[in-house]
Design a protein around this motif. Structure first.
Motif, PDB file in Angstrom:
ATOM      1  N   GLY A   1      16.687  35.462  14.691  1.00 19.33           N
ATOM      2  CA  GLY A   1      15.354  35.114  14.378  1.00 19.33           C
ATOM      3  C   GLY A   1      14.626  34.589  15.430  1.00 19.33           C
ATOM      4  N   PHE A   2      14.950  34.972  16.882  1.00 19.12           N
ATOM      5  CA  PHE A   2      14.253  34.701  17.966  1.00 19.12           C
ATOM      6  C   PHE A   2      13.170  35.989  18.305  1.00 19.12           C
ATOM      7  N   VAL A   3      12.319  35.545  18.848  1.00 20.94           N
ATOM      8  CA  VAL A   3      11.055  36.453  19.256  1.00 20.94           C
ATOM      9  C   VAL A   3      11.358  37.038  20.782  1.00 20.94           C
ATOM     10  N   ASP A   4      11.144  38.402  20.548  1.00 20.09           N
ATOM     11  CA  ASP A   4      11.158  39.253  21.732  1.00 20.09           C
ATOM     12  C   ASP A   4      10.643  38.829  23.158  1.00 20.09           C
ATOM     13  N   SER A   5      11.109  38.758  24.121  1.00 17.85           N
ATOM     14  CA  SER A   5      10.516  38.085  25.299  1.00 17.85           C
ATOM     15  C   SER A   5       9.615  39.410  26.228  1.00 17.85           C
TER      16      SER A   5
ATOM     17  N   LEU B   1       7.238  34.607  31.055  1.00 14.73           N
ATOM     18  CA  LEU B   1       7.541  34.994  29.968  1.00 14.73           C
ATOM     19  C   LEU B   1       6.653  34.495  28.917  1.00 14.73           C
ATOM     20  N   PRO B   2       6.325  35.027  27.839  1.00 10.18           N
ATOM     21  CA  PRO B   2       5.637  34.478  26.727  1.00 10.18           C
ATOM     22  C   PRO B   2       6.059  33.327  26.143  1.00 10.18           C
ATOM     23  N   GLU B   3       5.248  32.058  25.829  1.00 10.73           N
ATOM     24  CA  GLU B   3       5.717  30.825  25.498  1.00 10.73           C
ATOM     25  C   GLU B   3       6.660  31.214  24.050  1.00 10.73           C
ATOM     26  N   GLY B   4       7.568  30.470  23.917  1.00 15.05           N
ATOM     27  CA  GLY B   4       8.622  30.411  22.868  1.00 15.05           C
ATOM     28  C   GLY B   4       9.427  31.684  22.382  1.00 15.05           C
ATOM     29  N   CYS B   5       9.470  32.406  23.803  1.00 19.10           N
ATOM     30  CA  CYS B   5      10.163  33.989  23.339  1.00 19.10           C
ATOM     31  C   CYS B   5      11.733  33.475  23.431  1.00 19.10           C
ATOM     32  N   PHE B   6      12.574  34.253  23.275  1.00 11.18           N
ATOM     33  CA  PHE B   6      13.938  34.001  23.296  1.00 11.18           C
ATOM     34  C   PHE B   6      14.504  33.649  24.844  1.00 11.18           C
ATOM     35  N   GLY B   7      13.985  34.388  25.709  1.00  7.82           N
ATOM     36  CA  GLY B   7      14.227  34.180  27.020  1.00  7.82           C
ATOM     37  C   GLY B   7      14.335  32.881  27.590  1.00  7.82           C
ATOM     38  N   LEU B   8      13.125  32.201  27.024  1.00  8.95           N
ATOM     39  CA  LEU B   8      12.848  30.602  27.588  1.00  8.95           C
ATOM     40  C   LEU B   8      13.459  29.670  26.820  1.00  8.95           C
ATOM     41  N   GLN B   9      14.309  30.022  25.516  1.00  8.71           N
ATOM     42  CA  GLN B   9      14.967  29.019  24.736  1.00  8.71           C
ATOM     43  C   GLN B   9      15.956  28.283  25.572  1.00  8.71           C
ATOM     44  N   PRO B  10      16.146  27.033  25.316  1.00 10.57           N
ATOM     45  CA  PRO B  10      17.447  26.250  25.829  1.00 10.57           C
ATOM     46  C   PRO B  10      18.610  26.974  25.425  1.00 10.57           C
ATOM     47  N   LEU B  11      19.625  26.757  26.178  1.00 11.51           N
ATOM     48  CA  LEU B  11      21.035  27.515  25.740  1.00 11.51           C
ATOM     49  C   LEU B  11      21.455  26.980  24.312  1.00 11.51           C
ATOM     50  N   GLU B  12      21.422  25.688  24.244  1.00 13.76           N
ATOM     51  CA  GLU B  12      22.039  25.243  22.967  1.00 13.76           C
ATOM     52  C   GLU B  12      21.189  25.412  21.825  1.00 13.76           C
ATOM     53  N   VAL B  13      19.784  25.629  22.194  1.00 19.46           N
ATOM     54  CA  VAL B  13      19.174  25.997  20.877  1.00 19.46           C
ATOM     55  C   VAL B  13      19.316  27.498  20.581  1.00 19.46           C
ATOM     56  N   ALA B  14      19.387  28.274  21.457  1.00 21.94           N
ATOM     57  CA  ALA B  14      19.687  29.708  21.288  1.00 21.94           C
ATOM     58  C   ALA B  14      20.764  30.073  20.827  1.00 21.94           C
ATOM     59  N   ALA B  15      22.101  29.379  21.124  1.00 15.32           N
ATOM     60  CA  ALA B  15      23.279  29.490  20.888  1.00 15.32           C
ATOM     61  C   ALA B  15      23.703  29.075  19.417  1.00 15.32           C
ATOM     62  N   ARG B  16      22.763  28.111  19.014  1.00 18.50           N
ATOM     63  CA  ARG B  16      23.358  27.418  17.739  1.00 18.50           C
ATOM     64  C   ARG B  16      23.451  28.229  16.809  1.00 18.50           C
TER      65      ARG B  16
ATOM     66  N   SER C   1      21.534  40.774  15.735  1.00 20.29           N
ATOM     67  CA  SER C   1      20.211  40.871  16.718  1.00 20.29           C
ATOM     68  C   SER C   1      19.549  39.973  16.964  1.00 20.29           C
ATOM     69  N   CYS C   2      19.648  39.634  18.223  1.00 21.52           N
ATOM     70  CA  CYS C   2      19.151  38.221  18.638  1.00 21.52           C
ATOM     71  C   CYS C   2      17.803  38.019  18.362  1.00 21.52           C
ATOM     72  N   THR C   3      16.797  39.262  18.581  1.00 25.51           N
ATOM     73  CA  THR C   3      15.200  39.225  18.356  1.00 25.51           C
ATOM     74  C   THR C   3      14.892  40.410  17.522  1.00 25.51           C
ATOM     75  N   GLY C   4      13.694  40.372  17.086  1.00 23.25           N
ATOM     76  CA  GLY C   4      13.060  41.456  16.289  1.00 23.25           C
ATOM     77  C   GLY C   4      12.676  42.554  16.848  1.00 23.25           C
ATOM     78  N   GLY C   5      12.519  42.488  18.280  1.00 21.45           N
ATOM     79  CA  GLY C   5      12.072  43.459  19.092  1.00 21.45           C
ATOM     80  C   GLY C   5      10.468  43.553  18.898  1.00 21.45           C
ATOM     81  N   GLU C   6       9.764  42.627  18.691  1.00 22.79           N
ATOM     82  CA  GLU C   6       8.502  42.558  18.240  1.00 22.79           C
ATOM     83  C   GLU C   6       7.558  43.076  19.597  1.00 22.79           C
ATOM     84  N   ARG C   7       7.950  42.866  20.849  1.00 28.73           N
ATOM     85  CA  ARG C   7       7.265  43.544  21.886  1.00 28.73           C
ATOM     86  C   ARG C   7       7.704  44.492  22.472  1.00 28.73           C
ATOM     87  N   GLY C   8       8.480  45.336  21.889  1.00 27.95           N
ATOM     88  CA  GLY C   8       8.853  46.685  22.354  1.00 27.95           C
ATOM     89  C   GLY C   8       7.779  47.510  22.211  1.00 27.95           C
ATOM     90  N   ASP C   9       7.434  48.599  23.190  1.00 30.72           N
ATOM     91  CA  ASP C   9       6.635  49.531  23.123  1.00 30.72           C
ATOM     92  C   ASP C   9       7.026  50.691  22.178  1.00 30.72           C
TER      93      ASP C   9
END
Length: 310
Positions: free
Chosen positions: A95-99, A110-125, A48-56
């Protein structure tokens, strides 16, 4: 977490990694497949890439949900734990935050620091590190569109594709473990227009109200291209596990709603599969397939999983 045995040890167990954007995606996309393979003795890891924190809260009978990201994260984690048990799989968080799903015209940033804004190498590592630790033979994720245009789904595709391409390269992602080359990469096709139309017509043929009518018209009007299907896995015996996993996500899934509007006996009769698109394979295989491990079993010298194939 299970890893491959050392050479000379017991026969190597097959391993499948399913990479998803949010908790609940693993229960609505390929869930019966993961339940089947897990029951047959395959080591199955859901990521699970994100925690789903911004889901309704989408289930109207659930009641008010948490009002903070931290509260929603804890709720989604507890739901994910129950879904994981229902499917019989392992699960890890990247461990990434829902966008969140941006809405409006123009779309808000998109919200600052969210998964969708991560540089690819940071998100893929962290996923590369997980691939190198778990050593899957097969990976599944979403096609380049994300399945639908949620920024986390699109990023999930990018991250999984990057991990598939680079986890086997010794010069890439230093410090994340020994290289591991995954044999096959698949894209999920759970909501194809062909599937929806087939079930829709079968329900209407029995005088039932189909949940897919408006969806089919809307999708056809937008002229969304259908991606190729290469692989159909027969999973009707595992619909109960899939449904239990869906219900486990109580804040998201209405047990009286869309996902449960199709009679299961009708579904098993007209659409007993989950479908996939083989994106890349590093082993010989013949299309169409009925097994995500087609070709892999030959390379490993095994024709069955450690459990008995149905």
């Amino acid at each position: 977490m299970s890893v491959a045995p050392e050479s000379g040890g017991a026969p190597e167990r097959l391993r499948l990694m399913a990479v998803h954007a949010h908790p609940d995606d693993e229960s609505s996309k390929g869930a019966a497949t993961t339940a089947r393979y897990a029951a047959e003795g395959v080591d199955v890891l859901v990521v699970s890439c994100t925690g789903g924190e911004r889901g309704d809260v989408l289930n109207p009978s659930f009641g008010p949900g948490p009002t903070s990201l931290e509260g929603m994260r804890e709720l989604r984690r507890s739901e994910m734990a129950r879904a994981r048990e229902a499917l019989g799989v392992q699960q890890q968080w990247l461990g990434f935050v829902d966008s969140g799903l941006p809405e409006g015209d123009p779309l808000p940033p998109l919200p600052e620091g969210c998964f969708g804004l991560q540089p690819l190498e940071v998100a893929a590592r962290p996923l590369v590190e997980l691939v190198r630790a778990f050593r899957p033979h097969v990976m599944t994720t979403y096609d380049p569109s994300g399945g639908y245009p949620h920024p986390d789904h699109v990023m999930c595709h990018k991250v999984a594709f990057e991990a598939f391409q680079k986890a086997g390269e010794p010069s890439c992602y230093a410090g994340t473990g020994a290289p591991w080359e995954v044999f096959k990469l698949y894209y999920n096709h759970d909501f194809s227009l062909t599937r929806m139309r087939t079930i829709h017509e079968a329900m209407e043929g029995q005088g039932l109200v189909s949940p897919f009518g408006d969806w089919i018209e809307s999708r056809a009007a937008r002229e969304i291209p259908e991606r190729p299907v290469t692989t159909r896995v027969e999973v009707s015996a595992y619909f109960p596990q899939r449904d239990a996993a869906l219900v486990a996500h109580a804040s998201q899934i209405d047990p009286d709603g869309f996902f449960f509007a199709v009679p299961r006996d009708l579904e098993a009769d007209v659409w007993p599969w989950e479908e996939y698109e083989l994106a890349e394979s590093r082993v010989p295989t013949t299309l169409p397939e009925d097994d995500l491990f087609a070709g892999v079993r030959d390379v490993l010298g095994t024709t069955t999983t450690e459990g008995e194939r149905a």
